[in-house]
Scaffold this motif. Structure first.
Motif, short mmCIF file in Angstrom:
data_model
loop_
_atom_site.label_atom_id
_atom_site.label_comp_id
_atom_site.label_asym_id
_atom_site.label_seq_id
_atom_site.Cartn_x
_atom_site.Cartn_y
_atom_site.Cartn_z
N ILE A 91 22.76 -84.27 -6.25
CA ILE A 91 22.25 -83.64 -7.46
C ILE A 91 20.87 -84.20 -7.81
O ILE A 91 19.97 -83.47 -8.24
N ARG A 92 20.68 -85.49 -7.57
CA ARG A 92 19.39 -86.13 -7.81
C ARG A 92 18.30 -85.50 -6.95
O ARG A 92 17.19 -85.22 -7.42
N GLN A 93 18.61 -85.25 -5.69
CA GLN A 93 17.63 -84.62 -4.81
C GLN A 93 17.32 -83.19 -5.24
O GLN A 93 16.18 -82.73 -5.15
N MET A 94 18.31 -82.48 -5.73
CA MET A 94 18.09 -81.12 -6.21
C MET A 94 17.22 -81.13 -7.47
O MET A 94 16.33 -80.28 -7.63
N ALA A 95 17.47 -82.08 -8.36
CA ALA A 95 16.64 -82.21 -9.55
C ALA A 95 15.19 -82.52 -9.19
O ALA A 95 14.25 -82.05 -9.84
N ARG A 96 15.01 -83.28 -8.11
CA ARG A 96 13.67 -83.59 -7.63
C ARG A 96 12.94 -82.32 -7.19
O ARG A 96 11.76 -82.13 -7.46
N VAL A 97 13.65 -81.43 -6.50
CA VAL A 97 13.05 -80.16 -6.08
C VAL A 97 12.63 -79.35 -7.31
O VAL A 97 11.53 -78.77 -7.35
N ILE A 98 13.49 -79.31 -8.31
CA ILE A 98 13.18 -78.55 -9.53
C ILE A 98 11.94 -79.12 -10.21
O ILE A 98 11.04 -78.37 -10.63
N ALA A 132 16.94 -82.41 -14.41
CA ALA A 132 15.50 -82.24 -14.23
C ALA A 132 14.75 -82.28 -15.56
O ALA A 132 13.56 -82.62 -15.60
N GLY A 133 15.44 -81.95 -16.64
CA GLY A 133 14.80 -81.94 -17.94
C GLY A 133 14.90 -83.23 -18.72
O GLY A 133 14.35 -83.33 -19.83
N ILE A 134 15.57 -84.24 -18.17
CA ILE A 134 15.73 -85.51 -18.88
C ILE A 134 14.55 -86.41 -18.57
O ILE A 134 14.40 -86.90 -17.44
N ARG A 135 13.70 -86.66 -19.53
CA ARG A 135 12.44 -87.37 -19.31
C ARG A 135 12.66 -88.78 -18.77
O ARG A 135 11.90 -89.26 -17.92
N HIS A 146 11.10 -81.44 -16.23
CA HIS A 146 10.83 -80.01 -16.34
C HIS A 146 12.07 -79.30 -16.85
O HIS A 146 13.17 -79.46 -16.31
N ARG A 147 11.89 -78.50 -17.89
CA ARG A 147 13.00 -77.72 -18.44
C ARG A 147 12.89 -76.28 -17.94
O ARG A 147 11.92 -75.58 -18.22
N VAL A 148 13.89 -75.87 -17.22
CA VAL A 148 13.97 -74.50 -16.71
C VAL A 148 14.25 -73.56 -17.88
O VAL A 148 15.08 -73.85 -18.74
N GLU A 149 13.56 -72.42 -17.89
CA GLU A 149 13.77 -71.47 -18.98
C GLU A 149 15.16 -70.83 -18.93
O GLU A 149 15.82 -70.66 -19.96
N ARG A 150 15.60 -70.45 -17.71
CA ARG A 150 16.86 -69.76 -17.60
C ARG A 150 17.55 -70.11 -16.29
O ARG A 150 16.90 -70.25 -15.24
#
Length: 237
Positions: A91-98, A132-135, A146-150
């Motif tokens: 999940i950490r790697q996926m958040a990195r991509v985002i 990905a949105g947690i600073r 980064h916070r994804v809109e949807r």
């Protein structure tokens, strides 16, 4: 197209457990965005090394060709183990991509499906989008939160009631050609084993589903998306 490019905001990032998942459920949406000049990226979590037919090398080439047909800006493969999805590091790697790609919209497999990897992928994407949105959360590189809109879910093997239907009539031939690029999966050759995907009725189901959803909005073909929250349609082309 397996390496992660430098940071560049994209319109839509679609995750799939295996190469071909995104094409089945959202290939038309991605092709429509690409045709409108918007960047779309696919991130496959595994190389589907346990597939009954074909090889990893074959699947890589098929995925490359399918992305080319759809007009995808980039395709990433994280190389997670097939039937081994899960855990904080993935999940950490996926958040990195985002964080690196900074998409407006993320697509994920609908987390109710006959294939356990699709179920796991849907849940993992939800967590990765959140992380990905947690600073203050370190995901392993110097990329700002980064916070994804949807976040929307696309359908692979099954179909629940979608919350959004997107007209893909003008790009359906591209979607179909992208699916047929996966010859090892959808077109059974002599000496290969039968699977649910290489039976004629599977691609007929995908097309029939698109026709049914299209009929509901007065179009020839449509793809459906589900959302856990009231949907926003401002991103659609």
């Amino acid at each position: 197209m397996t390496s992660l490019k430098k940071a560049s905001p994209v319109a839509i990032l679609a995750f799939g457990a295996h190469p071909d998942d995104v094409e089945i459920g959202a290939g038309g949406i991605l092709a429509k965005h690409a045709k409108a000049g918007r960047q779309a990226v696919i991130c496959d979590l595994t190389e589907a090394e346990l597939s009954s037919n074909g090889t990893v090398e074959t699947r890589r080439e098929e995925a490359r060709r399918a992305a080319e047909i759809l007009g995808i800006a980039d395709r990433i493969n994280l190389g997670f183990p097939d039937r081994g999805l899960g855990g904080r590091e993935q999940i950490r790697q996926m958040a990195r991509v985002i964080r690196r790609l900074r998409p407006r919209v993320v697509l994920a497999p609908y987390p109710r499906d006959r294939h356990p990897d699709h179920v796991a992928a849907g849940q993992m994407v939800k967590e990765a989008v959140f992380d990905a949105g947690i600073r203050k959360l370190d995901v392993g590189e110097d990329a700002p939160a980064h916070r994804v809109e949807r976040l929307y879910y696309y359908f692979i093997n099954d179909a629940d009631r979608p919350h959004l239907l997107i007209d893909i009539s003008e790009v359906y031939e591209q979607k179909e050609a992208a699916l047929l690029a996966y010859r090892s999966q959808f077109l059974r050759k002599e000496g290969e084993v039968d699977t649910p995907l290489n039976q004629p009725r599977y691609l007929e189901m995908v097309k029939g589903r698109a026709r049914l959803w299209g009929q509901q909005i007065g179009a020839d073909y449509a793809e459906g998306l589900a959302s856990e929250y009231p949907p926003s349609v401002g991103w659609l082309v």
